[in-house]
Design a protein around this motif. Structure first.
Motif, PDB file in Angstrom:
ATOM      1  N   GLU A 108       0.918  -1.291   0.164  1.00  0.00           N
ATOM      2  CA  GLU A 108      -0.112  -0.231   0.166  1.00  0.00           C
ATOM      3  C   GLU A 108       0.713   1.430  -0.053  1.00  0.00           C
ATOM      4  OE1 GLU A 108      -3.563   2.285   2.615  1.00  0.00           O
ATOM      5  OE2 GLU A 108      -2.795   0.246   3.370  1.00  0.00           O
ATOM      6  N   ASP A 187     -16.125  -7.779  -6.452  1.00  0.00           N
ATOM      7  CA  ASP A 187     -15.255  -7.606  -5.265  1.00  0.00           C
ATOM      8  C   ASP A 187     -13.933  -7.947  -5.487  1.00  0.00           C
ATOM      9  OD1 ASP A 187     -17.718  -6.771  -4.145  1.00  0.00           O
ATOM     10  OD2 ASP A 187     -18.042  -8.362  -2.941  1.00  0.00           O
ATOM     11  N   PHE A 189     -10.075  -7.732  -3.373  1.00  0.00           N
ATOM     12  CA  PHE A 189      -9.175  -7.324  -2.112  1.00  0.00           C
ATOM     13  C   PHE A 189      -7.907  -6.978  -2.804  1.00  0.00           C
ATOM     14  CE2 PHE A 189      -9.011  -7.563   2.820  1.00  0.00           C
ATOM     15  CZ  PHE A 189      -8.146  -6.517   2.817  1.00  0.00           C
ATOM     16  N   HIS A 193      -4.473  -1.587  -0.864  1.00  0.00           N
ATOM     17  CA  HIS A 193      -5.245  -1.089   0.026  1.00  0.00           C
ATOM     18  C   HIS A 193      -5.753  -2.010   1.322  1.00  0.00           C
ATOM     19  CE1 HIS A 193      -8.671   1.442   1.502  1.00  0.00           C
ATOM     20  NE2 HIS A 193      -8.149   2.481   1.041  1.00  0.00           N
ATOM     21  N   LEU A 195      -8.617  -2.297   2.676  1.00  0.00           N
ATOM     22  CA  LEU A 195     -10.010  -2.756   2.553  1.00  0.00           C
ATOM     23  C   LEU A 195     -10.174  -3.213   1.326  1.00  0.00           C
ATOM     24  CD1 LEU A 195     -11.806   0.026   4.586  1.00  0.00           C
ATOM     25  CD2 LEU A 195     -11.593  -2.451   5.459  1.00  0.00           C
ATOM     26  N   TYR A 197     -12.489  -3.799  -2.357  1.00  0.00           N
ATOM     27  CA  TYR A 197     -13.313  -2.826  -3.255  1.00  0.00           C
ATOM     28  C   TYR A 197     -14.544  -3.514  -3.884  1.00  0.00           C
ATOM     29  CZ  TYR A 197      -8.852  -0.034  -3.561  1.00  0.00           C
ATOM     30  OH  TYR A 197      -7.667   0.673  -3.310  1.00  0.00           O
ATOM     31  N   ARG A 210     -16.314   1.337  -4.227  1.00  0.00           N
ATOM     32  CA  ARG A 210     -16.592   1.949  -2.898  1.00  0.00           C
ATOM     33  C   ARG A 210     -15.781   0.819  -2.174  1.00  0.00           C
ATOM     34  NH1 ARG A 210     -21.800  -0.724  -1.113  1.00  0.00           N
ATOM     35  NH2 ARG A 210     -22.553  -1.447  -3.006  1.00  0.00           N
ATOM     36  N   THR A 211     -15.207   1.353  -1.054  1.00  0.00           N
ATOM     37  CA  THR A 211     -14.544   0.104  -0.231  1.00  0.00           C
ATOM     38  C   THR A 211     -15.653  -0.304   0.578  1.00  0.00           C
ATOM     39  OG1 THR A 211     -13.887   1.933   1.572  1.00  0.00           O
ATOM     40  CG2 THR A 211     -12.013   1.286  -0.295  1.00  0.00           C
ATOM     41  N   SER A 219     -20.726  -0.633   3.145  1.00  0.00           N
ATOM     42  CA  SER A 219     -19.778   0.214   2.617  1.00  0.00           C
ATOM     43  C   SER A 219     -19.048   1.162   3.613  1.00  0.00           C
ATOM     44  CB  SER A 219     -20.701   1.223   1.563  1.00  0.00           C
ATOM     45  OG  SER A 219     -21.148   0.210   0.565  1.00  0.00           O
ATOM     46  N   ILE A 226      -9.104   3.648  -8.276  1.00  0.00           N
ATOM     47  CA  ILE A 226      -8.420   2.328  -7.508  1.00  0.00           C
ATOM     48  C   ILE A 226      -7.347   1.967  -8.389  1.00  0.00           C
ATOM     49  CG2 ILE A 226     -10.377   1.835  -6.196  1.00  0.00           C
ATOM     50  CD1 ILE A 226     -10.728  -0.700  -7.954  1.00  0.00           C
TER      51      ILE A 226
END
Length: 348
Positions: A108, A187, A189, A193, A195, A197, A210-211, A219, A226
């Protein structure tokens, strides 16, 4: 008094102002801050950052001290996210014993530094974490897929791409390196990041990103763009590596609680890596199945070469730089109360 009021007082101090000016302009390569005690070091770092908003890397003695320092800075700069750069291996070449959460944090930070050069980052770390070289910028960009709201993308293409990146397709996403497809919802991961997405498509157009919390599926935050990257510690293990300090921008200020201990730790870790590499060669019949220690790990020599063009600041109780500009702080540690709590009161 709130933290912002305390920093405002220090920001007006002439020593802090001079220090901030010299570091911002890169006028001095080596600086020593003497007479700092207690948590004043965190206050000085926070105040200097507020004055220049450049990149700062703070190296503490060990992981525990780094965690406390990270906590202090986060409280002083509540509106700024303070990053923590950990080590990923428990032992050199023990790839199966990598700390997945630590790999995620390292990736990250590399992603943020590589895509966010306009505003400075504050990164807290410790010597063991700096022993490992990181993926080079070219390879990171090559293995990064960027998705934006409003772009056209095919679900099948994205699914194939993630499989190519060694992501595991699952029914539900709960850890980095996984993705799930349900109709027009993907979805994923990413290792970029902390979290996962949720990408929602309307036809082939990305309608929203959105995360979300993998435990509650609720959410957390709407975002417009991203970066999806694989596990760079394992999938890209044979890619060329570079020192973490070489990865950072040239305006980075490096703070050391103990520079000598930092270089000693780097050397000791390299010796362990060399020993482990020798064992691997013998077990593989002298077949080179992994990169050599010099390709994956730092030496004190390679580390010192990286810091030459950066501003280096010592702020502990032991100093190693031979020629440095010295700033003296006449601070004293908080005296022991010995149950006499009147000593803690400020009389006006």
């Amino acid at each position: 008094m709130e933290a912002k009021d305390l920093l405002k007082l220090y920001k007006a101090d002439s020593i802090i102002q001079t220090l901030a000016e010299k570091t911002k302009a890169n006028e001095e390569s080596y600086i020593q801050l003497k007479g700092i005690s207690g948590s004043l070091d965190a206050v000085v770092v926070a105040t200097v950052y507020q004055s220049n908003h450049q990149n700062h890397l703070i190296v503490l003695h060990d992981k525990e001290e780094a965690a406390y320092f990270h906590y202090d800075l986060q409280n002083l700069l509540s509106g700024k996210e303070i990053l923590f750069f950990p080590t990923s291996y428990k032992r050199p070449y023990e790839f199966e014993e990598t700390e997945n959460a630590n790999v995620l944090m390292r990736a990250e930070i590399l992603n943020r530094v590589n895509h966010k050069a306009s505003s400075g980052e504050i990164i807290v770390t410790y010597p063991e974490a700096l022993t490992e070289k990181v993926i080079n910028k070219k390879s990171l960009l090559k293995n990064t897929f960027t998705a934006k709201v409003g772009e056209q993308i095919d679900v099948e293409f994205l699914s194939d791409l993630l499989s190519t990146y060694d992501f595991d397709k699952t029914d539900f996403v709960y850890e980095a390196g996984q993705f799930a497809v349900r109709g027009g919802i993907v979805d994923v991961f990413s290792y970029a990041h902390d979290l996962p997405y949720r990408i929602e498509l309307f036809g082939n157009e990305i309608e929203s990103i959105r995360t979300f919390d993998p435990n509650t599926q609720l959410s957390v935050e709407q975002i417009k763009e991203i970066n999806l990257i694989p596990n760079i510690q394992t999938r890209l293990i044979l890619e060329e590596r570079q020192g973490f300090l070489d990865f950072l921008p040239n305006n980075t200020k490096v703070w050391y609680k103990d520079f000598q201990q930092t270089t000693d730790t780097i050397n000791n870790y390299f010796e362990k890596a060399s020993s482990s590499f020798g064992d691997i060669l013998r077990e593989s019949g002298e077949t080179k199945v992994v990169l050599e220690p010099s390709d994956l790990f730092e030496t004190s020599k390679s580390f010192k070469k990286q810091i030459k063009d950066l501003v280096n600041i010592e702020f502990g109780s032991r100093f190693a730089f031979k020629q440095a500009t010295i700033f003296n702080f006449e601070s004293q540690p908080q005296p022991s109360f010995n149950k006499n709590f009147e000593l803690s009161l400020i009389h006006i």
